[in-house]
Scaffold this motif. Sequence first.
Motif, PDB file in Angstrom:
ATOM      1  N   ALA A  57      46.884  53.396  44.862  1.00 11.62           N
ATOM      2  CA  ALA A  57      47.460  52.949  43.592  1.00 11.62           C
ATOM      3  C   ALA A  57      48.931  52.590  43.733  1.00 11.62           C
ATOM      4  O   ALA A  57      49.353  51.528  43.295  1.00 11.62           O
ATOM      5  CB  ALA A  57      47.288  54.025  42.527  1.00 11.62           C
ATOM      6  N   ILE A  65      51.117  44.828  40.382  1.00  8.42           N
ATOM      7  CA  ILE A  65      51.250  45.174  38.968  1.00  8.42           C
ATOM      8  C   ILE A  65      52.516  44.544  38.397  1.00  8.42           C
ATOM      9  O   ILE A  65      52.499  43.997  37.295  1.00  8.42           O
ATOM     10  CB  ILE A  65      51.246  46.705  38.780  1.00  8.42           C
ATOM     11  N   GLY A  69      50.727  41.888  36.411  1.00 11.50           N
ATOM     12  CA  GLY A  69      50.451  42.693  35.224  1.00 11.50           C
ATOM     13  C   GLY A  69      49.315  43.662  35.477  1.00 11.50           C
ATOM     14  O   GLY A  69      48.395  43.389  36.255  1.00 11.50           O
ATOM     15  N   TYR A  70      49.385  44.794  34.825  1.00  9.59           N
ATOM     16  CA  TYR A  70      48.416  45.867  35.025  1.00  9.59           C
ATOM     17  C   TYR A  70      46.983  45.423  34.730  1.00  9.59           C
ATOM     18  O   TYR A  70      46.038  45.856  35.388  1.00  9.59           O
ATOM     19  CB  TYR A  70      48.797  47.068  34.145  1.00  9.59           C
ATOM     20  N   SER A  71      46.802  44.542  33.764  1.00 10.94           N
ATOM     21  CA  SER A  71      45.450  44.161  33.339  1.00 10.94           C
ATOM     22  C   SER A  71      44.671  43.402  34.412  1.00 10.94           C
ATOM     23  O   SER A  71      43.444  43.331  34.340  1.00 10.94           O
ATOM     24  CB  SER A  71      45.499  43.333  32.062  1.00 10.94           C
ATOM     25  N   CYS A  73      44.887  44.219  37.690  1.00  9.12           N
ATOM     26  CA  CYS A  73      44.883  45.073  38.871  1.00  9.12           C
ATOM     27  C   CYS A  73      43.916  46.233  38.716  1.00  9.12           C
ATOM     28  O   CYS A  73      43.675  46.709  37.613  1.00  9.12           O
ATOM     29  CB  CYS A  73      46.291  45.610  39.131  1.00  9.12           C
ATOM     30  N   SER A  75      42.505  49.913  40.995  1.00 11.63           N
ATOM     31  CA  SER A  75      42.366  50.797  42.155  1.00 11.63           C
ATOM     32  C   SER A  75      40.877  50.957  42.432  1.00 11.63           C
ATOM     33  O   SER A  75      40.123  51.402  41.575  1.00 11.63           O
ATOM     34  CB  SER A  75      42.981  52.166  41.878  1.00 11.63           C
ATOM     35  N   LYS A  96      39.640  40.958  37.078  1.00  7.18           N
ATOM     36  CA  LYS A  96      40.632  41.569  37.964  1.00  7.18           C
ATOM     37  C   LYS A  96      40.841  40.683  39.186  1.00  7.18           C
ATOM     38  O   LYS A  96      39.898  40.091  39.707  1.00  7.18           O
ATOM     39  CB  LYS A  96      40.191  42.965  38.415  1.00  7.18           C
TER      40      LYS A  96
END
Length: 120
Positions: A57, A65, A69-71, A73, A75, A96
Amino acid sequence: MKTIAVGGQMMKSQIAQIINTYEGGEFTAVVGSDFEAALKVKTQQADYYFGCCATGAGGSLAGAIAILGYSLCMSVSLPGKKPVREDIAKGLSDGKKAFGFTDGTMEEAVRLLLEEITKQ
């Protein structure tokens, strides 16, 4: 031909070798820093980002990220959590583009990711 940008903090050359020799589909790997690799995805010079670190992560996905952006990505594996095919398939269907995994699950994670990308 799908291009995978390889970033993260660990095992970049090994990941690239698996991608470049994968027999289930046509892939090519480009290796760079985590920021360079994520920028390749953002500018559509690569289709996906793969990154590896000890946790799956932090160092594997931090640059992705920040840039994507987090959306976008996910793990794929964490310490004590192996990659799960169904989770990968769902992540891909959810759009993703960047995937992080641990060094201990690198081979399995890359293989599952390539298999599921081939099905898309």
